[in-house]
Design a protein around this motif. Structure first.
Motif, PDB file in Angstrom:
ATOM      1  N   ALA A 309      -2.328  -0.050  84.242  1.00 23.44           N
ATOM      2  CA  ALA A 309      -3.215  -0.724  83.292  1.00 23.44           C
ATOM      3  C   ALA A 309      -2.934  -0.200  81.892  1.00 23.44           C
ATOM      4  CB  ALA A 309      -4.674  -0.508  83.669  1.00 23.44           C
ATOM      5  N   LEU A 310      -2.544  -1.106  80.991  1.00 25.37           N
ATOM      6  CA  LEU A 310      -2.361  -0.783  79.589  1.00 25.37           C
ATOM      7  C   LEU A 310      -3.554  -1.351  78.830  1.00 25.37           C
ATOM      8  CD1 LEU A 310       1.425  -1.722  79.206  1.00 25.37           C
ATOM      9  CD2 LEU A 310       0.445   0.538  79.634  1.00 25.37           C
ATOM     10  N   VAL A 311      -4.279  -0.486  78.152  1.00 27.59           N
ATOM     11  CA  VAL A 311      -5.519  -0.892  77.491  1.00 27.59           C
ATOM     12  C   VAL A 311      -5.384  -0.657  75.995  1.00 27.59           C
ATOM     13  CG1 VAL A 311      -8.011  -0.587  77.353  1.00 27.59           C
ATOM     14  CG2 VAL A 311      -6.825  -0.296  79.553  1.00 27.59           C
ATOM     15  N   VAL A 312      -5.644  -1.707  75.216  1.00 27.29           N
ATOM     16  CA  VAL A 312      -5.678  -1.619  73.756  1.00 27.29           C
ATOM     17  C   VAL A 312      -7.079  -2.040  73.319  1.00 27.29           C
ATOM     18  CG1 VAL A 312      -4.720  -2.446  71.578  1.00 27.29           C
ATOM     19  CG2 VAL A 312      -3.220  -2.147  73.572  1.00 27.29           C
ATOM     20  N   SER A 313      -7.801  -1.131  72.666  1.00 30.23           N
ATOM     21  CA  SER A 313      -9.165  -1.439  72.229  1.00 30.23           C
ATOM     22  C   SER A 313      -9.321  -1.065  70.763  1.00 30.23           C
ATOM     23  CB  SER A 313     -10.180  -0.676  73.086  1.00 30.23           C
ATOM     24  OG  SER A 313      -9.953   0.724  73.026  1.00 30.23           O
ATOM     25  N   ASP A 314     -10.221  -1.758  70.094  1.00 33.65           N
ATOM     26  CA  ASP A 314     -10.508  -1.459  68.686  1.00 33.65           C
ATOM     27  C   ASP A 314     -11.999  -1.559  68.465  1.00 33.65           C
ATOM     28  OD1 ASP A 314     -11.316  -4.179  67.364  1.00 33.65           O
ATOM     29  OD2 ASP A 314      -9.513  -4.690  68.513  1.00 33.65           O
ATOM     30  N   ASN A 315     -12.451  -0.980  67.348  1.00 35.16           N
ATOM     31  CA  ASN A 315     -13.871  -1.033  66.992  1.00 35.16           C
ATOM     32  C   ASN A 315     -14.101  -1.919  65.784  1.00 35.16           C
ATOM     33  OD1 ASN A 315     -12.704   0.553  65.066  1.00 35.16           O
ATOM     34  ND2 ASN A 315     -14.200   2.218  65.174  1.00 35.16           N
ATOM     35  N   GLY A 316     -13.269  -2.987  65.707  1.00 35.41           N
ATOM     36  CA  GLY A 316     -13.414  -3.943  64.605  1.00 35.41           C
ATOM     37  C   GLY A 316     -14.575  -4.891  64.824  1.00 35.41           C
ATOM     38  N   PRO A 317     -14.571  -6.042  64.115  1.00 30.97           N
ATOM     39  CA  PRO A 317     -15.694  -6.984  64.188  1.00 30.97           C
ATOM     40  C   PRO A 317     -15.919  -7.557  65.580  1.00 30.97           C
ATOM     41  CG  PRO A 317     -14.307  -7.444  62.290  1.00 30.97           C
ATOM     42  CD  PRO A 317     -13.580  -6.445  63.111  1.00 30.97           C
ATOM     43  N   HIS A 326      -9.071 -17.919  69.896  1.00 25.10           N
ATOM     44  CA  HIS A 326      -7.751 -18.248  69.376  1.00 25.10           C
ATOM     45  C   HIS A 326      -6.763 -17.165  69.786  1.00 25.10           C
ATOM     46  CE1 HIS A 326      -4.626 -19.771  66.773  1.00 25.10           C
ATOM     47  NE2 HIS A 326      -4.544 -18.618  66.144  1.00 25.10           N
ATOM     48  N   ALA A 327      -5.880 -17.482  70.717  1.00 23.47           N
ATOM     49  CA  ALA A 327      -4.980 -16.465  71.245  1.00 23.47           C
ATOM     50  C   ALA A 327      -3.858 -16.135  70.286  1.00 23.47           C
ATOM     51  CB  ALA A 327      -4.407 -16.937  72.583  1.00 23.47           C
ATOM     52  N   GLY A 328      -3.347 -17.119  69.566  1.00 18.13           N
ATOM     53  CA  GLY A 328      -2.240 -16.873  68.664  1.00 18.13           C
ATOM     54  C   GLY A 328      -0.928 -16.735  69.408  1.00 18.13           C
ATOM     55  N   ILE A 329       0.172 -16.706  68.640  1.00 17.72           N
ATOM     56  CA  ILE A 329       1.499 -16.663  69.251  1.00 17.72           C
ATOM     57  C   ILE A 329       1.730 -15.359  69.998  1.00 17.72           C
ATOM     58  CG2 ILE A 329       2.592 -15.734  67.166  1.00 17.72           C
ATOM     59  CD1 ILE A 329       5.059 -17.333  67.853  1.00 17.72           C
ATOM     60  N   LEU A 348      -3.568 -10.534  82.000  1.00 15.64           N
ATOM     61  CA  LEU A 348      -4.005 -10.080  80.678  1.00 15.64           C
ATOM     62  C   LEU A 348      -5.449 -10.526  80.492  1.00 15.64           C
ATOM     63  CD1 LEU A 348      -2.040 -10.211  77.359  1.00 15.64           C
ATOM     64  CD2 LEU A 348      -4.359 -11.094  77.441  1.00 15.64           C
ATOM     65  N   VAL A 349      -6.313  -9.569  80.172  1.00 17.38           N
ATOM     66  CA  VAL A 349      -7.747  -9.853  80.021  1.00 17.38           C
ATOM     67  C   VAL A 349      -8.191  -9.427  78.639  1.00 17.38           C
ATOM     68  CG1 VAL A 349     -10.058  -9.380  80.893  1.00 17.38           C
ATOM     69  CG2 VAL A 349      -8.125  -9.545  82.491  1.00 17.38           C
ATOM     70  N   VAL A 350      -8.860 -10.331  77.931  1.00 19.80           N
ATOM     71  CA  VAL A 350      -9.444 -10.033  76.617  1.00 19.80           C
ATOM     72  C   VAL A 350     -10.958 -10.087  76.754  1.00 19.80           C
ATOM     73  CG1 VAL A 350      -9.557 -10.703  74.189  1.00 19.80           C
ATOM     74  CG2 VAL A 350      -7.445 -11.081  75.485  1.00 19.80           C
ATOM     75  N   GLU A 351     -11.638  -9.004  76.338  1.00 20.51           N
ATOM     76  CA  GLU A 351     -13.082  -8.935  76.504  1.00 20.51           C
ATOM     77  C   GLU A 351     -13.698  -8.100  75.385  1.00 20.51           C
ATOM     78  OE1 GLU A 351     -13.705  -7.050  80.248  1.00 20.51           O
ATOM     79  OE2 GLU A 351     -12.349  -5.379  79.798  1.00 20.51           O
ATOM     80  N   PRO A 352     -14.993  -8.245  75.154  1.00 17.53           N
ATOM     81  CA  PRO A 352     -15.648  -7.424  74.119  1.00 17.53           C
ATOM     82  C   PRO A 352     -15.654  -5.953  74.521  1.00 17.53           C
ATOM     83  CG  PRO A 352     -16.992  -9.326  74.726  1.00 17.53           C
ATOM     84  CD  PRO A 352     -15.901  -9.236  75.745  1.00 17.53           C
ATOM     85  N   ALA A 353     -15.522  -5.090  73.536  1.00 16.18           N
ATOM     86  CA  ALA A 353     -15.598  -3.650  73.767  1.00 16.18           C
ATOM     87  C   ALA A 353     -16.985  -3.157  73.369  1.00 16.18           C
ATOM     88  CB  ALA A 353     -14.520  -2.923  72.965  1.00 16.18           C
ATOM     89  N   ALA A 354     -17.407  -2.044  73.940  1.00 20.63           N
ATOM     90  CA  ALA A 354     -18.716  -1.479  73.618  1.00 20.63           C
ATOM     91  C   ALA A 354     -18.528  -0.280  72.674  1.00 20.63           C
ATOM     92  CB  ALA A 354     -19.417  -1.039  74.910  1.00 20.63           C
ATOM     93  N   PRO A 355     -19.349  -0.142  71.611  1.00 18.04           N
ATOM     94  CA  PRO A 355     -20.461  -1.032  71.256  1.00 18.04           C
ATOM     95  C   PRO A 355     -20.022  -2.252  70.453  1.00 18.04           C
ATOM     96  CG  PRO A 355     -20.394   0.832  69.776  1.00 18.04           C
ATOM     97  CD  PRO A 355     -19.297   1.075  70.778  1.00 18.04           C
ATOM     98  N   ARG A 356     -18.760  -2.215  69.942  1.00 19.16           N
ATOM     99  CA  ARG A 356     -18.266  -3.368  69.177  1.00 19.16           C
ATOM    100  C   ARG A 356     -16.748  -3.361  69.275  1.00 19.16           C
ATOM    101  NH1 ARG A 356     -18.685  -2.440  62.758  1.00 19.16           N
ATOM    102  NH2 ARG A 356     -17.133  -4.102  62.915  1.00 19.16           N
ATOM    103  N   GLY A 357     -16.158  -4.464  68.902  1.00 18.62           N
ATOM    104  CA  GLY A 357     -14.713  -4.553  68.934  1.00 18.62           C
ATOM    105  C   GLY A 357     -14.205  -5.379  70.112  1.00 18.62           C
ATOM    106  N   VAL A 358     -12.919  -5.236  70.389  1.00 14.06           N
ATOM    107  CA  VAL A 358     -12.256  -6.021  71.443  1.00 14.06           C
ATOM    108  C   VAL A 358     -11.451  -5.074  72.315  1.00 14.06           C
ATOM    109  CG1 VAL A 358     -10.569  -7.849  71.921  1.00 14.06           C
ATOM    110  CG2 VAL A 358     -12.120  -8.064  69.962  1.00 14.06           C
ATOM    111  N   ARG A 359     -11.413  -5.392  73.577  1.00 10.58           N
ATOM    112  CA  ARG A 359     -10.653  -4.608  74.546  1.00 10.58           C
ATOM    113  C   ARG A 359      -9.691  -5.553  75.264  1.00 10.58           C
ATOM    114  NH1 ARG A 359     -11.639   0.090  77.850  1.00 10.58           N
ATOM    115  NH2 ARG A 359     -10.726  -0.122  79.936  1.00 10.58           N
TER     116      ARG A 359
END
Length: 386
Positions: A309-317, A326-329, A348-359
């Motif tokens: 499992a490769l996980v990329v998460s951020d605490n952005g909007p 919108h997946a983009g290229i 590949l799974v895109v989901e909200p991250a806690a408390p904010r951001g994307v995972r």
């Protein structure tokens, strides 16, 4: 001895053995009932008589095989009628050859004194015409069975070769499609970087522009080294990602912070080349682009149930930003590459991250690269912040 001569020799030997076995069968069929009844068996007449008839058939068999190949009975009903007529001719011809030989050998059955050739021919034909027809059809039928088995094996071999060719073509097509996807990604981040360099030059930030050009050169060098590779070790993918992020660091300075978790035990697992770069680029572009706040991006790699499992998460909007839906290229090509390489074994799974951001989680089957050359670089044995 040439191959052709060897084939002819094997054919002659095979015919001789086959008709000898048939002759022994007829000899036992003739002798056993007499022995059972307690009668004397004229072994000379029985043995030589039957073997003479069998070897006459053996001498004529090559002609029968030629007729069977020329007019295969399994192709047309008319050919079967043709062979029935030829079988009668064969029986008559075999009898015409056999009678003089029996008279010459002095073993003509039940004849004292021996009859003339014409009389012997009439006697033998009256008793043996049906046997000659049966022997003809035995040869033609066995030839048809052999030909059918040979054709079946040929078709199986051709089908196997077609499957191999189809598999190879599918592999080549998948490789070409994956390469095309990579070629879409290369100019994608290249043009973005060149655009950022132009902006820095316009803003007279010469030092930052020079740093970006240098790091872009290193990134392109690494890209060219792996241009033919569809999969690379995880440590190599993280090295590529670090170079990419070093360029983004020049652009965004203190607003961008990335943490890559240590993965020494997983560093040799194979992953698709450039699988993380478009995910991180989305996080940078959408996270920093939609907010003035600093954004932290984390990259982790774990294993569970035989999968990586490769996980990329951020605490952005987060997904409430305009990137929602919108997946983009980058994400689209990543999903397509995963499907081409692993089928249903990857997702590949895109989901909200806690408390904010994307995972974003990429799940792959575990494939380990062969260990050649140097071990995993020391840079990937400890936690790193970029």
């Amino acid at each position: 001895m040439s191959p052709r001569v060897r084939r002819q020799f094997r054919l002659i030997a095979g015919l001789w053995v086959a008709w000898t076995v048939a002759g022994l069968f007829y000899i036992t069929q003739d002798s056993v009932p007499r022995l059972y009844r307690g009668e004397a068996v004229p072994w000379k007449y029985v043995f030589v008589g039957w073997m003479t008839g069998m070897y006459v058939c053996a001498a004529l068999t090559p002609a029968l095989l030629w007729l069977g190949n020329r007019w295969p009975i399994e192709r047309r009903i008319a050919y079967a009628a043709f062979h029935f007529c030829v079988s009668v001719v064969f029986s008559i011809l075999a009898t015409a050859i056999e009678v003089p030989l029996l008279l010459l050998l002095g073993v003509f059955p039940a004849a004292t004194p021996p009859p003339s050739i014409a009389a012997g021919f009439r006697v033998m034909l009256s008793f043996g015409i049906h046997g000659g027809v049966i022997r003809y059809w035995a040869v033609i039928a066995l030839q048809a069975v052999y030909r059918s088995q040979k054709n079946a094996k040929t078709r199986e071999r051709e089908a196997f070769e077609l499957r191999v060719q189809a598999s190879e073509l599918a592999r080549q097509l998948a490789t070409a499609q994956l390469s095309a996807l990579k070629m879409q990604l290369h100019p994608h981040f290249l043009f973005n970087t060149l655009g950022a360099i132009v902006v820095l030059i316009q803003q007279q930030k010469t030092a930052q522009a020079e740093a970006m050009v240098e790091r872009l050169g290193n990134l392109l060098r690494l890209t060219l080294e792996d241009v033919e590779a569809q999969e690379v070790p995880l440590w190599r993918e993280l090295e590529f990602l670090r170079l990419y992020l070093s360029i983004e660091q020049v652009r965004f300075e203190d607003r961008l912070r990335v943490r890559i978790a240590p993965v020494p035990a997983l560093s040799d697992i194979l992953v698709p080349h450039m699988v993380l770069q478009p995910i991180v680029e989305n996080a940078v572009r959408h996270g920093l682009g939609q907010s003035e706040d600093a954004v932290t991006i984390e990259v982790e790699a774990t294993t569970a149930n035989g999968s990586l499992a490769l996980v990329v998460s951020d605490n952005g909007p987060g997904l409430l930003s305009p990137r929602s839906g919108h997946a983009g290229i980058g994400l689209a090509n990543t999903s397509t590459s995963l499907a081409r390489l692993y089928g249903e074994s990857a997702r590949l799974v895109v989901e909200p991250a806690a408390p904010r951001g994307v995972r974003v989680t990429i799940t792959l089957p575990i494939r380990t690269a062969s260990l050649e050359g140097d071990a995993t670089p020391e840079a990937f044995r400890e936690e790193k912040w970029v």
